[in-house]
Design a protein around this motif. Sequence first.
Motif, PDB file in Angstrom:
ATOM      1  N   UNK A   1     -51.080  52.628  39.801  1.00 56.11           N
ATOM      2  CA  UNK A   1     -50.087  51.876  38.902  1.00 56.11           C
ATOM      3  C   UNK A   1     -51.023  51.331  37.578  1.00 56.11           C
ATOM      4  N   UNK A   2     -52.372  50.723  38.529  1.00 53.20           N
ATOM      5  CA  UNK A   2     -53.054  49.932  37.592  1.00 53.20           C
ATOM      6  C   UNK A   2     -53.840  50.861  36.657  1.00 53.20           C
ATOM      7  N   UNK A   3     -54.159  52.140  37.033  1.00 54.83           N
ATOM      8  CA  UNK A   3     -55.014  53.173  36.533  1.00 54.83           C
ATOM      9  C   UNK A   3     -54.016  53.892  35.298  1.00 54.83           C
TER      10      UNK A   3
ATOM     11  N   UNK B   1     -54.857  53.598  31.457  1.00 54.38           N
ATOM     12  CA  UNK B   1     -55.303  54.748  30.381  1.00 54.38           C
ATOM     13  C   UNK B   1     -54.362  54.676  29.472  1.00 54.38           C
ATOM     14  N   UNK B   2     -52.871  54.001  29.569  1.00 50.02           N
ATOM     15  CA  UNK B   2     -52.042  54.141  28.545  1.00 50.02           C
ATOM     16  C   UNK B   2     -52.666  53.043  27.480  1.00 50.02           C
ATOM     17  N   UNK B   3     -53.445  52.096  27.979  1.00 48.11           N
ATOM     18  CA  UNK B   3     -53.863  50.973  26.963  1.00 48.11           C
ATOM     19  C   UNK B   3     -54.992  51.642  26.083  1.00 48.11           C
ATOM     20  N   UNK B   4     -55.998  52.349  26.931  1.00 41.31           N
ATOM     21  CA  UNK B   4     -57.069  52.937  26.292  1.00 41.31           C
ATOM     22  C   UNK B   4     -56.624  53.964  25.290  1.00 41.31           C
TER      23      UNK B   4
ATOM     24  N   UNK C   1     -60.329  44.900  40.351  1.00 35.44           N
ATOM     25  CA  UNK C   1     -61.066  44.684  39.150  1.00 35.44           C
ATOM     26  C   UNK C   1     -60.462  45.204  37.783  1.00 35.44           C
ATOM     27  N   UNK C   2     -59.108  45.413  37.597  1.00 29.93           N
ATOM     28  CA  UNK C   2     -58.522  45.776  36.620  1.00 29.93           C
ATOM     29  C   UNK C   2     -57.427  44.912  35.754  1.00 29.93           C
ATOM     30  N   UNK C   3     -57.252  43.650  36.701  1.00 27.69           N
ATOM     31  CA  UNK C   3     -55.846  42.964  36.220  1.00 27.69           C
ATOM     32  C   UNK C   3     -56.552  42.261  34.951  1.00 27.69           C
ATOM     33  N   UNK C   4     -57.750  41.456  34.951  1.00 29.97           N
ATOM     34  CA  UNK C   4     -58.222  40.637  33.836  1.00 29.97           C
ATOM     35  C   UNK C   4     -58.733  41.619  32.593  1.00 29.97           C
ATOM     36  N   UNK C   5     -58.979  42.798  32.934  1.00 31.24           N
ATOM     37  CA  UNK C   5     -59.232  43.719  31.945  1.00 31.24           C
ATOM     38  C   UNK C   5     -58.052  44.242  31.245  1.00 31.24           C
ATOM     39  N   UNK C   6     -56.922  44.404  31.873  1.00 35.22           N
ATOM     40  CA  UNK C   6     -55.712  44.628  31.321  1.00 35.22           C
ATOM     41  C   UNK C   6     -55.206  43.577  30.538  1.00 35.22           C
TER      42      UNK C   6
END
Length: 295
Positions: A133-135, A139-142, A260-265
Amino acid sequence: MGTAILLLTLLWKRRQERREFDFANSFCDTLDALLNGREPKSDRPYEDSQLAKVQGKLLQYHDYVQAGQRQSEADKQNIQELVSDISHQVKTPIANIRMFTDILCQHQPPEEKRAEFLSTLSTQVNKLDFLMQSLIKMSRLETGTFALRMEDASLYDTIAQAVGGVLTAANRKRIQIDVDCASGETLRHDPRWTAEALGNLLDNAVKYTPEGGSIRVRVRPWQFYTRIDITDTGIGVPAEYYHDVFKRFYRGQSSAEGVGLGLYLARGIITRQRGYMTLKSEVGKGSTFSVFLLR
């Protein structure tokens, strides 16, 4: 007189042919240099002539193509790193799922062990689902395929939605969450994605705050921005890693949870709303993540 005119015409025609020949040769030399990665030679770089203009346009086009190639190489490298990161992230839960499944299929463990293995399997499946779900969100964000729906909405409700997503985990660790936000506080933002970003910050705070700690959410309207501080009493972040924590798949040396995706998102979501984030922390005492959204 007629002979003189004829001679002058022939001389003019020969001169024009010579100029066309020189132009073609210079043009071809410029193309050959660019195709072979060399800097084209120009004896008169500042001359106001057709050849100088054509050479200038060729150089502009060459620079444009080169920039596109560099961007393509950077994108290719980025994709390779992303695939490598994803492969590394999914390797552990898949290996655990395979191992415990094999044990349950090939052996008949005691009921207590069987329940323990099934619980571990459930945990790994949930971790894998969270990662996927995070990926998808990343992907949608980038790629910019998600649509922001900016509206004048209650910031209090958005924060309440974010807090509600981490209450269970916070209660499990006896972490108290206090919110200091006026109930009538409104702000132009995307409630859904902003709640996602704040929820990621709160989830990060819960993960790295010891049992019995506390988290405080404080909202303060400024002249141009509304500031949202999320302060915890967690393990803290050394100053040299302030920027690293926002990188994709970054996990600190003391990190035992998360992917390691929470803060990045979170930063990506806030940035796309023309806001920004900052971090202030002290090792062993806690951290404050500050979100600034335009009023």
